[in-house]
Scaffold this motif. Sequence first.
Motif, PDB file in Angstrom:
ATOM      1  N   VAL A 264       0.910  -1.266  -0.180  1.00  0.00           N
ATOM      2  CA  VAL A 264      -0.037   0.170   0.063  1.00  0.00           C
ATOM      3  C   VAL A 264       0.972   1.104  -0.030  1.00  0.00           C
ATOM      4  O   VAL A 264       1.950   1.138   0.201  1.00  0.00           O
ATOM      5  N   PHE A 265       0.522   2.559  -0.156  1.00  0.00           N
ATOM      6  CA  PHE A 265       1.148   3.550  -0.405  1.00  0.00           C
ATOM      7  C   PHE A 265       0.624   4.580   0.310  1.00  0.00           C
ATOM      8  O   PHE A 265      -0.551   5.023   0.637  1.00  0.00           O
ATOM      9  N   LYS A 266       1.745   5.566   0.952  1.00  0.00           N
ATOM     10  CA  LYS A 266       1.686   6.883   1.252  1.00  0.00           C
ATOM     11  C   LYS A 266       2.041   7.944   0.418  1.00  0.00           C
ATOM     12  O   LYS A 266       3.342   7.806   0.043  1.00  0.00           O
ATOM     13  N   VAL A 267       1.273   8.736  -0.212  1.00  0.00           N
ATOM     14  CA  VAL A 267       1.735   9.570  -1.352  1.00  0.00           C
ATOM     15  C   VAL A 267       1.615  10.811  -0.945  1.00  0.00           C
ATOM     16  O   VAL A 267       0.468  11.432  -0.641  1.00  0.00           O
ATOM     17  N   THR A 268       2.685  11.788  -0.777  1.00  0.00           N
ATOM     18  CA  THR A 268       2.432  13.123  -0.513  1.00  0.00           C
ATOM     19  C   THR A 268       3.182  13.958  -1.601  1.00  0.00           C
ATOM     20  O   THR A 268       3.927  13.762  -2.500  1.00  0.00           O
ATOM     21  N   ASP A 269       3.162  15.258  -1.550  1.00  0.00           N
ATOM     22  CA  ASP A 269       3.965  16.161  -2.089  1.00  0.00           C
ATOM     23  C   ASP A 269       4.874  17.310  -1.240  1.00  0.00           C
ATOM     24  O   ASP A 269       4.695  17.133  -0.162  1.00  0.00           O
ATOM     25  N   ASP A 270       5.727  17.964  -1.814  1.00  0.00           N
ATOM     26  CA  ASP A 270       6.692  18.859  -1.171  1.00  0.00           C
ATOM     27  C   ASP A 270       5.706  20.185  -0.394  1.00  0.00           C
ATOM     28  O   ASP A 270       6.258  20.863   0.270  1.00  0.00           O
ATOM     29  N   LEU A 271       4.588  20.179  -0.878  1.00  0.00           N
ATOM     30  CA  LEU A 271       3.667  21.317  -0.314  1.00  0.00           C
ATOM     31  C   LEU A 271       2.968  20.686   0.897  1.00  0.00           C
ATOM     32  O   LEU A 271       2.046  21.527   1.600  1.00  0.00           O
ATOM     33  N   GLY A 272       2.813  19.572   1.174  1.00  0.00           N
ATOM     34  CA  GLY A 272       2.238  18.954   2.301  1.00  0.00           C
ATOM     35  C   GLY A 272       0.816  18.243   1.947  1.00  0.00           C
ATOM     36  O   GLY A 272       0.181  17.606   2.827  1.00  0.00           O
ATOM     37  N   HIS A 273       0.529  18.161   0.561  1.00  0.00           N
ATOM     38  CA  HIS A 273      -0.716  17.618   0.087  1.00  0.00           C
ATOM     39  C   HIS A 273      -0.483  16.171   0.272  1.00  0.00           C
ATOM     40  O   HIS A 273       0.315  15.539   0.079  1.00  0.00           O
ATOM     41  N   VAL A 274      -1.478  15.415   0.573  1.00  0.00           N
ATOM     42  CA  VAL A 274      -1.587  13.729   0.985  1.00  0.00           C
ATOM     43  C   VAL A 274      -2.712  13.348  -0.249  1.00  0.00           C
ATOM     44  O   VAL A 274      -3.974  13.674  -0.136  1.00  0.00           O
ATOM     45  N   TYR A 275      -2.047  12.448  -1.096  1.00  0.00           N
ATOM     46  CA  TYR A 275      -2.888  11.999  -2.229  1.00  0.00           C
ATOM     47  C   TYR A 275      -3.344  10.627  -2.040  1.00  0.00           C
ATOM     48  O   TYR A 275      -4.415  10.095  -2.298  1.00  0.00           O
TER      49      TYR A 275
END
Length: 338
Positions: A264-275
């Motif tokens: 399973v995955f935890k996916v985020t970006d450098d702005l703090g958004h969680v996808y």
Amino acid sequence: MSMKDWMELDIDSLEFEEVTELEKKRVKQYVLQKRKKKHVWRNIAVASVMLIGISTAAGYAYPSFATQIPFMDNVIQYFSNETYKEFGEFSTDIGLVETSNGVTVMIDNAVYDGTNITVSYAIETDKDFGEDIHSGGHWFDIAGSNGSGGSSEITKISDNRYVGLSTITPSFKGGGYPDKVEITWEPKTLYSTSNDVKVDGDWSFAFSLKRLEGNVRLVNETVKTNDITFTLKSVELTDVSTVIAYDQEVSDTLLEEWQEVSPVFKVTDDLGHVYLDGTGGGGFSSDNGKTLEGTTAFGTIQEGATKLIIKPVEIASLGSGKGHTKMELQPIIIDLEK
């Protein structure tokens, strides 16, 4: 051809040229549903009916009936999930309708992002299903797939109307995905658990979708433990979603202890958004889980983000709720500006 001639047409005597079996079924379905419709469809213009012959030969989708049915217009508006924010703009108008035993099921729009198929639909009924309504029979079937997973969300919007959104993730041999998918859906039964209502019917739908074109970025970055080797193969950016493709290999020692091991995955970006936060996807294994090829999709990346951080978390399970453990792998960081 007059409306009377059209309604009296012998469907089985039709001669089709240069069309697939799927298109033949769609024409027969459409003519039959025109004969079955009651007062709801009285205001549909004859011109819409006459378009059938033209659009079928050309391979186009039939015109949507959304403008004829107010609550059907843009079903996706009833769902606020960020994942579906681009759905309305890039989805395909399907516009198929079937009525059986007092229940009308209408498919509004659908989109195929290369991994997931998302379908919006509506249900109108003269029965009191209460707050919940479920479908039985055959779920969305994808031709050529080995099976599929997914989810459905159905929301009541009035006493006798519901809107639904289903996401289907098919798996194909070899882990690849075709450029076009052919989809059938035959609910057979609609039922409620809250009101103990069940209606059997002969709703049947068939349609096809072309894959959205996306920008594929090859990654081929590997992270590993002593027992697991995980490789992120690519990230594909489409107008409605982001699709990550991966493969992994698990040691025999680990599979002797645990029945299955899947990520399973935890996916985020450098702005703090969680996808994604603990979500998996579709996968295919030809050797009982030793190797696995899979994909996982989520919404479009937020504007301004420059990095995508993908952290795999392996779930080793005994199956059937007998127990499991988690193993976190190192995150893989994708530079979105390259």
